[in-house]
Design a protein around this motif. Sequence first.
Motif, PDB file in Angstrom:
ATOM      1  N   SER A   1       0.856  -1.184   0.000  1.00  0.00           N
ATOM      2  CA  SER A   1       0.000   0.000   0.000  1.00  0.00           C
ATOM      3  C   SER A   1       0.889   1.229   0.000  1.00  0.00           C
ATOM      4  O   SER A   1       2.098   1.142   0.222  1.00  0.00           O
ATOM      5  N   GLY A   2       0.296   2.373  -0.255  1.00  0.00           N
ATOM      6  CA  GLY A   2       1.040   3.628  -0.313  1.00  0.00           C
ATOM      7  C   GLY A   2       0.615   4.442  -1.514  1.00  0.00           C
ATOM      8  O   GLY A   2       0.304   3.891  -2.579  1.00  0.00           O
ATOM      9  N   ARG A   3       0.578   5.728  -1.335  1.00  0.00           N
ATOM     10  CA  ARG A   3       0.145   6.627  -2.405  1.00  0.00           C
ATOM     11  C   ARG A   3       1.082   6.554  -3.602  1.00  0.00           C
ATOM     12  O   ARG A   3       2.306   6.531  -3.461  1.00  0.00           O
ATOM     13  N   ILE A   4       0.499   6.516  -4.793  1.00  0.00           N
ATOM     14  CA  ILE A   4       1.235   6.615  -6.047  1.00  0.00           C
ATOM     15  C   ILE A   4       0.603   7.761  -6.828  1.00  0.00           C
ATOM     16  O   ILE A   4      -0.611   7.807  -7.001  1.00  0.00           O
TER      17      ILE A   4
ATOM     18  N   GLY B   1      -3.375   7.553  -6.790  1.00  0.00           N
ATOM     19  CA  GLY B   1      -3.931   6.262  -6.412  1.00  0.00           C
ATOM     20  C   GLY B   1      -3.178   5.662  -5.250  1.00  0.00           C
ATOM     21  O   GLY B   1      -2.424   6.350  -4.543  1.00  0.00           O
ATOM     22  N   ASP B   2      -3.355   4.373  -5.026  1.00  0.00           N
ATOM     23  CA  ASP B   2      -2.703   3.669  -3.931  1.00  0.00           C
ATOM     24  C   ASP B   2      -2.299   2.280  -4.421  1.00  0.00           C
ATOM     25  O   ASP B   2      -3.037   1.654  -5.206  1.00  0.00           O
TER      26      ASP B   2
ATOM     27  N   GLY C   1       5.654  10.096  -7.650  1.00  0.00           N
ATOM     28  CA  GLY C   1       6.260   9.365  -6.556  1.00  0.00           C
ATOM     29  C   GLY C   1       5.396   8.240  -6.036  1.00  0.00           C
ATOM     30  O   GLY C   1       4.227   8.109  -6.379  1.00  0.00           O
ATOM     31  N   VAL C   2       6.023   7.425  -5.213  1.00  0.00           N
ATOM     32  CA  VAL C   2       5.347   6.374  -4.464  1.00  0.00           C
ATOM     33  C   VAL C   2       5.793   6.519  -3.017  1.00  0.00           C
ATOM     34  O   VAL C   2       7.001   6.530  -2.729  1.00  0.00           O
TER      35      VAL C   2
END
Length: 231
Positions: A153-156, A168-169, A216-217
Amino acid sequence: MTAFAIPAPAQPSVAIAGGDRRFPVRRIFCVGRNYAAHAREMGNDERDPPFFFTKPADAVVDSGSTIPYPPLTKDLHHEIELVVAIGKAGFRLAPEAALSHVWGYGVGIDLTRRDLQDVAKKAARPWDWAKGFDRSAPCGPLVPAEKVGHPTSGRIWLAVNGAVKQDGDLNELIWPVADIVAICSQAMELQPGDLIYTGTPAGVGPLAAGDKVTGGVDGIGTVELTVGSPQ
């Protein structure tokens, strides 16, 4: 020492975060339609199984590069992606074994000549000219998995001239990293130096000469590029 008839080309490579070492690139695999919202925005069914296309290894360019607006297109699109770097050979891997073959992760952009892709789709032709052109795989510095783990998981995200276009995530991936690595290895014997671009979230769109692109991610890193004048 091998004697070549012409000078051997330079080894394509990607920066590694936090030092001067670089990661040699052998092949680039890309996953199509791996976020449901993006599949829908492109008019496809997110329930379809994953598929792959490739880019040449020397399509990679470092973060911070200025790349010329490519030839043959009037509709260059951005696609932000989590990049997986393979560090150990593997063939016909099970998903539960796949992550042990991952060296690290980065943030990449799959640049696409969308108008050429649309023509190829309608004619049932390969996508090579739309996806595998020069400098079509910008990639930020890689970080070893031993430092960041294996993200689920994590923002992209991606922004053009400061305006966020994709957001997104990683938890929205239809096929997570372990599955993607395992599925790819059913068809190809993965080798150290292979990169896998894992798909893009919704919000892909056009770029123009002069655009500043950032993306970024969370927990992995960033990538930046500037689109220059047409070649």
